[in-house]
Motif scaffolding. Structure first.
Motif, PDB file in Angstrom:
ATOM      1  N   PRO A 254     -87.140 -48.297  41.325  1.00 26.10           N
ATOM      2  CA  PRO A 254     -86.642 -49.822  41.558  1.00 26.10           C
ATOM      3  C   PRO A 254     -88.064 -50.642  41.756  1.00 26.10           C
ATOM      4  O   PRO A 254     -89.207 -50.478  42.388  1.00 26.10           O
ATOM      5  CB  PRO A 254     -85.872 -49.661  43.115  1.00 26.10           C
ATOM      6  CG  PRO A 254     -86.489 -48.426  43.660  1.00 26.10           C
ATOM      7  CD  PRO A 254     -86.932 -47.456  42.611  1.00 26.10           C
TER       8      PRO A 254
ATOM      9  N   SER B 154     -88.023 -53.476  43.500  1.00 27.45           N
ATOM     10  CA  SER B 154     -88.254 -53.588  44.710  1.00 27.45           C
ATOM     11  C   SER B 154     -89.338 -52.853  45.663  1.00 27.45           C
ATOM     12  O   SER B 154     -89.909 -53.668  46.463  1.00 27.45           O
ATOM     13  CB  SER B 154     -87.004 -53.624  45.719  1.00 27.45           C
ATOM     14  OG  SER B 154     -86.700 -52.076  45.729  1.00 27.45           O
TER      15      SER B 154
ATOM     16  N   THR C 222     -78.071 -52.742  31.634  1.00 21.52           N
ATOM     17  CA  THR C 222     -78.586 -53.395  33.096  1.00 21.52           C
ATOM     18  C   THR C 222     -79.505 -54.242  32.920  1.00 21.52           C
ATOM     19  O   THR C 222     -79.478 -55.549  33.536  1.00 21.52           O
ATOM     20  CB  THR C 222     -78.349 -52.423  34.141  1.00 21.52           C
ATOM     21  OG1 THR C 222     -77.257 -51.601  34.156  1.00 21.52           O
ATOM     22  CG2 THR C 222     -78.623 -53.288  35.383  1.00 21.52           C
TER      23      THR C 222
ATOM     24  N   ARG D 181     -71.289 -56.473  45.625  1.00 20.04           N
ATOM     25  CA  ARG D 181     -72.300 -55.226  46.088  1.00 20.04           C
ATOM     26  C   ARG D 181     -72.908 -54.690  44.803  1.00 20.04           C
ATOM     27  O   ARG D 181     -74.202 -54.403  45.169  1.00 20.04           O
ATOM     28  CB  ARG D 181     -71.499 -54.189  46.497  1.00 20.04           C
ATOM     29  CG  ARG D 181     -71.037 -54.446  48.027  1.00 20.04           C
ATOM     30  CD  ARG D 181     -70.469 -53.460  48.894  1.00 20.04           C
ATOM     31  NE  ARG D 181     -70.073 -53.693  50.262  1.00 20.04           N
ATOM     32  CZ  ARG D 181     -69.709 -52.968  51.182  1.00 20.04           C
ATOM     33  NH1 ARG D 181     -69.387 -51.614  50.706  1.00 20.04           N
ATOM     34  NH2 ARG D 181     -69.163 -53.149  52.221  1.00 20.04           N
ATOM     35  N   SER D 182     -72.511 -54.522  43.736  1.00 13.12           N
ATOM     36  CA  SER D 182     -72.846 -54.232  42.549  1.00 13.12           C
ATOM     37  C   SER D 182     -74.171 -55.276  42.094  1.00 13.12           C
ATOM     38  O   SER D 182     -75.138 -54.751  41.497  1.00 13.12           O
ATOM     39  CB  SER D 182     -71.971 -53.769  41.239  1.00 13.12           C
ATOM     40  OG  SER D 182     -70.963 -52.874  41.561  1.00 13.12           O
TER      41      SER D 182
ATOM     42  N   GLN E 243     -76.070 -57.369  43.978  1.00 11.12           N
ATOM     43  CA  GLN E 243     -76.828 -57.113  44.890  1.00 11.12           C
ATOM     44  C   GLN E 243     -77.706 -55.800  44.581  1.00 11.12           C
ATOM     45  O   GLN E 243     -79.009 -55.753  44.549  1.00 11.12           O
ATOM     46  CB  GLN E 243     -76.355 -57.104  46.348  1.00 11.12           C
ATOM     47  CG  GLN E 243     -75.674 -58.509  46.575  1.00 11.12           C
ATOM     48  CD  GLN E 243     -74.978 -58.428  47.984  1.00 11.12           C
ATOM     49  OE1 GLN E 243     -74.529 -57.369  48.336  1.00 11.12           O
ATOM     50  NE2 GLN E 243     -74.647 -59.567  48.694  1.00 11.12           N
ATOM     51  N   ARG E 244     -77.193 -54.723  44.219  1.00 14.70           N
ATOM     52  CA  ARG E 244     -77.689 -53.432  44.182  1.00 14.70           C
ATOM     53  C   ARG E 244     -78.534 -53.337  42.955  1.00 14.70           C
ATOM     54  O   ARG E 244     -79.642 -53.091  42.788  1.00 14.70           O
ATOM     55  CB  ARG E 244     -76.805 -52.351  44.136  1.00 14.70           C
ATOM     56  CG  ARG E 244     -77.377 -50.974  43.921  1.00 14.70           C
ATOM     57  CD  ARG E 244     -76.418 -49.938  43.993  1.00 14.70           C
ATOM     58  NE  ARG E 244     -75.488 -49.805  42.816  1.00 14.70           N
ATOM     59  CZ  ARG E 244     -74.189 -50.238  42.785  1.00 14.70           C
ATOM     60  NH1 ARG E 244     -73.508 -50.652  43.856  1.00 14.70           N
ATOM     61  NH2 ARG E 244     -73.403 -50.294  41.827  1.00 14.70           N
ATOM     62  N   GLN E 245     -77.835 -53.877  42.081  1.00 11.17           N
ATOM     63  CA  GLN E 245     -78.747 -54.113  40.563  1.00 11.17           C
ATOM     64  C   GLN E 245     -79.964 -55.047  40.616  1.00 11.17           C
ATOM     65  O   GLN E 245     -80.973 -54.797  40.110  1.00 11.17           O
ATOM     66  CB  GLN E 245     -77.651 -54.421  39.371  1.00 11.17           C
ATOM     67  CG  GLN E 245     -76.668 -53.416  39.039  1.00 11.17           C
ATOM     68  CD  GLN E 245     -75.785 -53.723  38.296  1.00 11.17           C
ATOM     69  OE1 GLN E 245     -75.762 -54.886  37.679  1.00 11.17           O
ATOM     70  NE2 GLN E 245     -74.770 -53.116  37.833  1.00 11.17           N
TER      71      GLN E 245
ATOM     72  N   ARG F 150     -81.647 -55.722  43.333  1.00  9.04           N
ATOM     73  CA  ARG F 150     -82.783 -54.858  44.086  1.00  9.04           C
ATOM     74  C   ARG F 150     -83.464 -54.055  43.216  1.00  9.04           C
ATOM     75  O   ARG F 150     -84.734 -53.660  43.188  1.00  9.04           O
ATOM     76  CB  ARG F 150     -82.117 -54.347  45.067  1.00  9.04           C
ATOM     77  CG  ARG F 150     -81.589 -54.937  46.255  1.00  9.04           C
ATOM     78  CD  ARG F 150     -82.776 -55.724  47.219  1.00  9.04           C
ATOM     79  NE  ARG F 150     -82.467 -56.711  48.289  1.00  9.04           N
ATOM     80  CZ  ARG F 150     -82.993 -57.284  49.112  1.00  9.04           C
ATOM     81  NH1 ARG F 150     -84.298 -57.188  48.653  1.00  9.04           N
ATOM     82  NH2 ARG F 150     -82.393 -57.980  50.059  1.00  9.04           N
ATOM     83  N   ASP F 151     -82.703 -53.264  42.312  1.00 14.02           N
ATOM     84  CA  ASP F 151     -83.428 -52.098  41.378  1.00 14.02           C
ATOM     85  C   ASP F 151     -83.968 -52.724  40.320  1.00 14.02           C
ATOM     86  O   ASP F 151     -85.442 -52.438  40.065  1.00 14.02           O
ATOM     87  CB  ASP F 151     -82.022 -51.220  40.971  1.00 14.02           C
ATOM     88  CG  ASP F 151     -82.751 -50.105  40.265  1.00 14.02           C
ATOM     89  OD1 ASP F 151     -84.019 -49.797  40.253  1.00 14.02           O
ATOM     90  OD2 ASP F 151     -81.669 -49.128  39.644  1.00 14.02           O
ATOM     91  N   TYR F 152     -83.501 -53.849  39.748  1.00 18.53           N
ATOM     92  CA  TYR F 152     -84.205 -54.190  38.534  1.00 18.53           C
ATOM     93  C   TYR F 152     -84.894 -55.362  38.350  1.00 18.53           C
ATOM     94  O   TYR F 152     -85.883 -55.609  37.798  1.00 18.53           O
ATOM     95  CB  TYR F 152     -82.963 -54.616  37.541  1.00 18.53           C
ATOM     96  CG  TYR F 152     -82.288 -53.288  36.846  1.00 18.53           C
ATOM     97  CD1 TYR F 152     -82.842 -52.987  35.327  1.00 18.53           C
ATOM     98  CD2 TYR F 152     -81.723 -52.120  37.150  1.00 18.53           C
ATOM     99  CE1 TYR F 152     -82.404 -51.980  34.549  1.00 18.53           C
ATOM    100  CE2 TYR F 152     -81.294 -51.298  36.641  1.00 18.53           C
ATOM    101  CZ  TYR F 152     -81.607 -51.067  35.289  1.00 18.53           C
ATOM    102  OH  TYR F 152     -81.327 -49.821  34.756  1.00 18.53           O
TER     103      TYR F 152
ATOM    104  N   SER G  63     -83.022 -60.076  46.207  1.00 21.61           N
ATOM    105  CA  SER G  63     -81.659 -60.319  46.226  1.00 21.61           C
ATOM    106  C   SER G  63     -81.266 -61.483  45.036  1.00 21.61           C
ATOM    107  O   SER G  63     -81.953 -62.435  44.908  1.00 21.61           O
ATOM    108  CB  SER G  63     -81.351 -60.642  47.681  1.00 21.61           C
ATOM    109  OG  SER G  63     -81.501 -62.095  47.998  1.00 21.61           O
TER     110      SER G  63
END
Length: 266
Positions: free
Chosen positions: A107, A109, A160, A192-193, A195-197, A199-201, A205
């Motif tokens: 990630p 992040s 993504t 939630r998706s 926010q998660r994506q 952080r990863d990509y 936030s």
């Protein structure tokens, strides 16, 4: 053929200031690398006296070459300040939000608010990049070396990554986007998706990205000249009130809007 980029840079503090002996240029990437790279940039200086340059944080990764060293700088949550003196040159790659993730093993992040040697990310292949790419004073020759390095990594854009770049571009361009719920609804993605994506990509936030892009507009309004209705601007940028804008401005820019405006008039 390498093409210069002429649109005004975003997030540069005191953009109207110019020092004799200071030069900044940006260039578009080749079409095959455009899904990953926003642009290449260079800063060169030959100064009689020191010069301070500052930029507001962006949700992006940079590869930066200076002297014989290549580093990777992740998304930063603080303004960037550099004191330039004497003579020097820096060359960099600015990736799109999400554009560096296909090159990374984890990630983005993990790189937030960090600057590390590029060799820690890409191994021995990165060790000679800076001296090889900066061997010529010609910007195009440098970009040829940088693009060859990127192509050799054989990264492939995924759905993504492309989506994160589109969403971040929408956040930057559309001033009426002030909440992540608007983004989720616009792009048909769950909170939630989203926010998660991010952080990863992207590495930070989506809420942070919206807030930073909206804040970029405040000093730009001052630099453009004329009076600014701060109460109206605060509401326009999605802040609860003028006090909230002033606190955020001071925390990121380092002074209040009024102090920034007075300095701009000198």
């Amino acid at each position: 053929m390498v093409q210069p980029k002429h649109d005004p840079p975003r997030g540069v503090l005191r953009a109207a200031d110019s020092a004799a002996g200071f030069a900044h240029a940006r260039y578009w990437p080749s079409p095959d690398l455009a899904p990953f790279v926003e642009h290449y940039w260079t800063v060169e200086w030959d100064l009689d006296r020191p010069c301070v340059r500052e930029t507001l944080p962006h949700p992006v990764v940079h590869i930066v070459l200076e002297d014989d060293r290549a580093t990777l700088t992740g998304p930063t949550t603080r303004r960037f300040t550099a004191k330039l003196q004497g003579r020097g040159r820096v060359f960099g790659i600015k990736f799109h939000p999400g554009g560096f993730r296909p090159f990374a093993s984890g990630p983005v992040s993990a790189y937030a608010d960090r600057t590390i040697d590029l060799g820690r990310v890409f191994g021995e292949a990165a060790e000679e990049l800076a001296p090889r790419a900066l061997a010529s004073a010609d910007h195009r020759a440098t970009i040829v070396e940088l693009e060859a390095f990127l192509r050799a990594r054989e990264a492939h854009i995924d759905a993504t990554a492309a989506s994160m770049t589109r969403i971040a571009a929408c956040m930057a361009a559309e001033r009426d986007i002030t909440r992540i719920e608007q983004v989720a609804q616009r792009f048909g993605i769950g909170l939630r998706s989203l926010q998660r994506q991010f952080r990863d990509y992207v590495g930070v936030s989506p809420k942070w990205v919206i807030q930073r892009y909206r804040l970029h507009e405040a000093p730009a309004r001052i630099d453009a000249g004329g009076d600014v209705d701060w109460a109206a601007l605060a509401l326009d940028l999605g802040y609860a009130d003028q006090a909230h804008l002033i606190r955020d401005f001071k925390r990121i820019v380092g002074c209040t809007p009024a102090q920034y405006a007075r300095a701009a008039m000198r």
